[in-house]
Structures are given as C-alpha cells and as structure tokens.
Design an enzyme around this catalytic site. Structure first.
Site, PDB file in Angstrom:
ATOM      1  N   GLU A 104     -37.061  25.094  39.480  1.00  0.00           N
ATOM      2  CA  GLU A 104     -37.500  24.544  40.880  1.00  0.00           C
ATOM      3  C   GLU A 104     -36.656  24.978  41.983  1.00  0.00           C
ATOM      4  OE1 GLU A 104     -37.981  20.730  43.788  1.00  0.00           O
ATOM      5  OE2 GLU A 104     -36.534  20.957  42.359  1.00  0.00           O
ATOM      6  N   HIS A 147     -46.082  17.348  42.115  1.00  0.00           N
ATOM      7  CA  HIS A 147     -45.907  15.919  41.998  1.00  0.00           C
ATOM      8  C   HIS A 147     -45.179  15.342  43.395  1.00  0.00           C
ATOM      9  CE1 HIS A 147     -42.335  17.742  40.566  1.00  0.00           C
ATOM     10  NE2 HIS A 147     -41.813  16.668  40.996  1.00  0.00           N
ATOM     11  N   HIS A 201     -27.827  16.261  39.247  1.00  0.00           N
ATOM     12  CA  HIS A 201     -27.068  14.904  39.490  1.00  0.00           C
ATOM     13  C   HIS A 201     -27.521  14.119  38.440  1.00  0.00           C
ATOM     14  CE1 HIS A 201     -31.070  15.543  41.341  1.00  0.00           C
ATOM     15  NE2 HIS A 201     -31.299  14.463  40.942  1.00  0.00           N
ATOM     16  N   ASP A 248     -34.831  21.077  37.494  1.00  0.00           N
ATOM     17  CA  ASP A 248     -34.729  20.213  38.826  1.00  0.00           C
ATOM     18  C   ASP A 248     -33.839  20.881  39.888  1.00  0.00           C
ATOM     19  OD1 ASP A 248     -35.908  17.934  40.288  1.00  0.00           O
ATOM     20  OD2 ASP A 248     -33.946  17.554  40.476  1.00  0.00           O
TER      21      ASP A 248
HETATM   22  C1  NOJ Z   1     -37.012  17.456  43.026  1.00  0.00           C
HETATM   23  C2  NOJ Z   1     -38.234  16.874  42.239  1.00  0.00           C
HETATM   24  O1  NOJ Z   1     -39.359  17.572  42.061  1.00  0.00           O
HETATM   25  C3  NOJ Z   1     -38.275  15.502  43.131  1.00  0.00           C
HETATM   26  O2  NOJ Z   1     -39.211  14.521  42.718  1.00  0.00           O
HETATM   27  C4  NOJ Z   1     -36.778  14.720  43.049  1.00  0.00           C
HETATM   28  O3  NOJ Z   1     -36.994  13.765  43.953  1.00  0.00           O
HETATM   29  C5  NOJ Z   1     -35.598  15.657  43.409  1.00  0.00           C
HETATM   30  N1  NOJ Z   1     -35.706  16.992  43.068  1.00  0.00           N
HETATM   31  C6  NOJ Z   1     -34.411  15.113  43.039  1.00  0.00           C
HETATM   32  O4  NOJ Z   1     -34.107  15.218  41.681  1.00  0.00           O
END
Ligand code: NOJ
Ligand code: CA
Length: 552
Positions: free
Chosen positions: A246, A312, A108, A204
């Site tokens: 991730e 985090h 996004h 991400d």
């Molecule tokens: C995963 C990230 O680790 C998180 O911090 C973030 O809010 C979401 N993706 C959206 O980008």
C-alpha cells in the site's frame, strides 16, 4: 514467454479477494465472523474464481483501528479462532487452488504491544524500538493521516517522559526501522507467517514505513534498501512469495516501490488509475482515466499494478485537485456524513451509483481489464451496499449478506447485539440483496462477476501484456489494447449516459486475424472490427472486450 509462465509469477494474473474476517461468516453464534466461517466459504470463493484471499488483520489487537493496531504479531485474536483454525483455512484454500496472504502492519504497533510497554518504561533494548524526541518537534501537526480525528504525529508519553512519533493515531506508535533489532524482529514475523503457509503479504503504509522521521538520527542509507532487504529475506524463505504494497504515492515516487529491477514490492495498488476512474465516472468522460493510464511509468516485467474499484478504507480522492474532488463528492457523496478525512467517501461503489447495474458492470469491467491484477473487496460480487449508521470506515465493512433470513445468513446471534450492524431493509438490505437470491437468478450480478473472472483468467494477455491506450474519436470512450505471446485483447468502455459512437484504428501489429467478442453485456449491437478498424456504437455505460490469438 508462454502460458506456463502464468503460474510462475502468479500475481500477474491473480484475482485477489480482500476479506474482513469479522464480517464474513460467524460459525459459533457470537456475532463475530471467524476463521472457521472463512473455511466454510472456500468452495464459494473457488466457485467464484478467486485465486488469492487477502485477510485483513486477524491478530490480537485492542481494535482501536480495526486491527491495524497489532498487539501480538504471532497470534490470532480469540474472537477469530486459533492459529490451528488459520492453518486449516490456508490448507483448505490451497487444496482448492487459492493462496492466502495477510496484512503485515509493521509501520507501527499498538501502544498495547509489549515492545511499546517496555519502551515507555525505559527498557534498555526496547526503548529504541520506537522513535522518540525529548522536546515536541516542530511541525508536529503536519502530515496527519486522519484529519479531523488526529491532531498531531507526535504525542507526549508521561511514563517515558518523552515524545513519540506516530504517523497514524496516537495509539499507533511508529517502529524505528533504523534499529537493526527491529528489522530482525520484522524478518522473524515475516518468516513465521510464511511457515504457517501464507503466500505473501499486503504491506500496510509502506511509504511511512521507510520515511526518515527521527530528527536526532538522520539515516544516511537509501530508505529503499530496507524494502529490498525485506524482499530478499522473504524470497529466501519462500520463492513464490508476493509482496503487495500500500503506497498511495504520486507518479515519480510510486514506481520506486517496485525497485529499479523489480527487487522491492511485486505489486502496488494503483490509486492513480482508481481515483482518475472516479473522476471519469462523474464526468461521463474517459479522458481523466486515459490520461492517468498514459502517465503510468513502465514497470519491471515481474511487477504488477493492483486495480480495484473500492477498498476497505474510505474511497480516497487525495490525488485529485480540490475542484475535481468536489465534483466527485457532489455526485457520489452529496451528504457530509458520507465523507471522511476531508479526502474520501465512506460508501461502497454500488450505493454511489444508486445500484445502477450498467455503471457497476462498467466499473468492474475496467477493474478486470485495465493493466494490472484485480482486487475485490468481499461482497463486491453481489453489489453489497454500505451502512452509514456505522462509524467511520465500518460503514463499508458491514456483514456479508448470504441469505434472506434473520442474521442475513451471517450469524445466528441476536441481530440487536451485533458489533457490526446488519443492513436489513431497502434495495441494499439483506432481504433483497443476498448470495442465495443471486444464485437463483442467472442474470444476477454474482453470475456476471463469475463470468467476468472466468474471462479475465482465460485471457492472461490482460495481466501480462504490453498495453496501449488507443484513440477512439470520442472522449466518452476508452479503448485499450493488451498484447502478449501472440494474443491480443482489446477493450472499449463508454463512460457516457448516452450511446457513443467510436472509431478505433488498430495498430499495425494488431489488425487482421480473427477477432472475436469475448465479454460484454449483450445490450444491443456491438461495434465490430473490420480490417484495421473497430467502429460502431456502444450503448450508455456499456463495454466490450474482443480477443484474438494467433496460436491455437
Ligand atoms: C492503511 C489501512 O488500509 C488503514 O485501514 C489503516 O487505518 C492504516 N493503514 C493504518 O494502519
Ligand atoms: Ca464467531
């Protein structure tokens, strides 16, 4: 294979350190950590032994999701410095043997991104950069990522007179990766940062990046083609590039992200072992972790799991059953305010265990020895706590504690006006817990961590080896063995708060030879290896690693 290989597929044996630039070191007194601050601390990081620095988003952003809402993919937010400062950081790091990777947030953009601004005003090209629907799609309320703070994954945009899709907050519209123009732009972004000198990316939200959500435009191609595409492109531009994804997915789905031939993501966070580890901790029983490890699918030789104790975000427990999650909540997040998004804990690990040094060592000894590559979150090396007075996930993104002085050695700005509040008092406050203090204390957690990192690096068997979970005749104790290139490492961890006897039979290919203890807290007698058996007693929450090499 031989030791030379360890510098080739470098991520198999790296020590990755995730840093939130805003919270690390403020060099110009504006209260915000900056890139210059990171550069100043490269020698600290090199001394600690980390080999790869992961920068959380530093791009221009309205910061409605801490920078995970990018408004410009080609810049650095003013508050962090300039692109020039970033190049200095990357160069200085490289000179000390540290690679730099950064978050790549391409599922996004921010609504502030010019692409979205043009899309909503009906621009003939940019409109299709995002995912639109004329009517509110059914099930819009399903699959929200931030329950309690996000109601839907579709929102109506008045300017566009249409609904747009956003897996995360409404201010984070999903890019339409079915559009070849979007794919080109993403390639360009990757290419740009590789030219700047990055060694790769933490990508991400990868499962959402490739999900097919456009009801009017069901794509027929395998969505994983796109990940292969990204990997191909990145490799063409830089041979040793590393992509760390991730993808918090269950077994059965997660391994697909490596690609059948290791041709997609090089690394995946192991949320599976991470969450099982928390359950094992609160139960004082290694079984959930042993089961999780045994359930891990085999992975291609170039691929690697990324292991962590705490990242985090909130400590997600979404892979546990409701009852299991409640067990972990009860022990580690007894108060409502410690929980987030109905699935996680917004604390760091040391506060969950009240600063119990034994359990901290146990957790990080696991992160450094379990199959995979360890990823640290800044401050973990000193046992940094958290600040529940800060909102949401900011609780764990507090300023680094360098010294017992006003500003914690993090800033010279007036502490009352800081965007991220300092933690001053109490056992986790900077007056007591800081880098300077721990430097002077040979027994400090910082010095323990340095030794753990050194040992891990000296025994690449842990990152490269084939591994097995071995029986211990005691459910409180986990034993695992890694074998590679004529070397072996055996590690045992006691999850119980009492001493635990163990008896481990070494497999035929691992017994005999000269085993030696390589890592442990030195608390009492260690179990010993004789013949084909390791036996003895491990003190409460204790651990030992043993190594053996047939070559010199
Ligand atoms: C995963 C990230 O680790 C998180 O911090 C973030 O809010 C979401 N993706 C959206 O980008
Ligand atoms: Ca600053």
């Amino acid at each position: 294979m031989s030791l030379e290989a360890t510098s080739d597929l470098w991520w198999k044996n790296a020590v990755i350190y995730c840093v939130d630039t805003a919270s690390y070191l403020d060099t110009n007194g504006d209260g915000v950590g900056d890139l210059d601050g990171l550069t100043q601390r490269i020698d600290y990081l090199a001394g600690l032994g980390i080999t790869c620095l992961w920068l959380m988003p530093i791009f221009p952003s309205p910061e409605r999701d801490y920078g995970y809402d990018v408004a410009d993919y080609y810049g650095v937010a003013d508050k962090y410095g300039t692109l020039g400062d970033l190049v200095e950081l990357v160069r200085t790091a490289r000179e000390r043997g540290i690679r730099v990777i950064a978050d790549l947030v391409i599922n996004h953009t921010s609504i502030d991104h010019p692409w979205f601004q043009m899309a909503r005003s009906g621009h003939p090209i940019f409109r299709d950069f995002y995912v639109w629907a004329d009517r509110k799609p059914p099930n819009a309320a399903e699959g929200v990522i931030f329950p309690g703070k996000q109601e839907s994954i579709w929102s109506y945009d008045r300017a566009a007179r249409a609904w747009y899709m956003h897996r995360f907050y409404p201010h984070q519209p999903d890019l339409n990766i079915n559009n070849p123009l979007v794919r080109n732009e993403i390639h360009k972004v990757i290419g740009f940062w590789l030219e700047v000198g990055l060694s790769g990316f933490r990508i991400d939200a990868v499962p959402f990046l490739i999900e097919q959500v456009d009801p009017d435009n069901p794509a027929t191609a395998d969505p994983h083609d796109y990940l292969r595409d990204i990997a191909d492109f990145a490799h063409r531009r830089r041979g040793d590039v590393m992509l760390l994804a991730e993808a918090n997915e269950p077994i059965g789905k997660i391994e697909k992200f490596f690609g059948e031939h290791g041709d997609e993501m090089h690394m995946l966070f192991s949320f599976i072992t991470n969450q099982a580890m928390y359950l094992a901790f609160v139960r004082g029983d290694a079984t959930p972790l042993a089961d999780a490890l045994r359930s891990l699918p085999p992975i291609p030789p170039e691929s690697q799991w990324a292991n962590f104790v705490k990242n985090h975000d909130e400590q997600s427990l979404d892979k546990l059953s409701d009852a299991e999650r409640e067990e972990v909540f009860a022990a580690f997040a007894p108060k409502k305010g410690m929980r987030l998004f109905e699935r996680g804990i917004r604390r760091r690990f040391p506060t969950m265990v009240d600063g119990d040094r034994r359990r901290m060592e146990l957790a990080y000894s696991l992160a450094f020895s379990l199959p995979g590559t360890p990823v640290l979150f800044y401050g973990e090396e000193i046992g940094l706590g958290d600040n529940l007075a800060m909102a949401d996930r900011e609780a764990v993104r507090l300023p680094m504690q360098w010294a017992d002085q006003p500003g914690a050695g993090f800033t010279t700005a007036d502490a009352r006006n800081l965007p991220r509040k300092l933690l001053r008092d109490g056992p986790f406050g900077y007056r007591q817990l800081n880098v300077e203090e721990q430097r002077h204390d040979p027994g400090s957690f910082l010095n323990w961590m340095e030794r753990a990192i050194r040992t891990r690096k000296e025994w690449p068997e842990l990152g490269w080896g084939e591994w097995r979970v071995l029986g211990t005749r005691n459910p409180a104790v986990l034993a695992h063995l890694a074998t590679w290139d004529g070397g072996r490492v055996l590690a045992v961890h006691n999850f119980a708060d009492v001493a635990s006897r163990l008896s481990v039979r070494l497999p035929d290919d691992a017994n005999g030879g000269r085993w030696r203890p390589i890592f442990g807290p030195g608390d009492g007698d260690a179990p010993t290896i004789e013949g084909d058996r390791l036996s003895g007693e491990l003190p409460p929450y204790s651990y030992r690693w043993y190594g053996r090499r047939d070559r010199v």
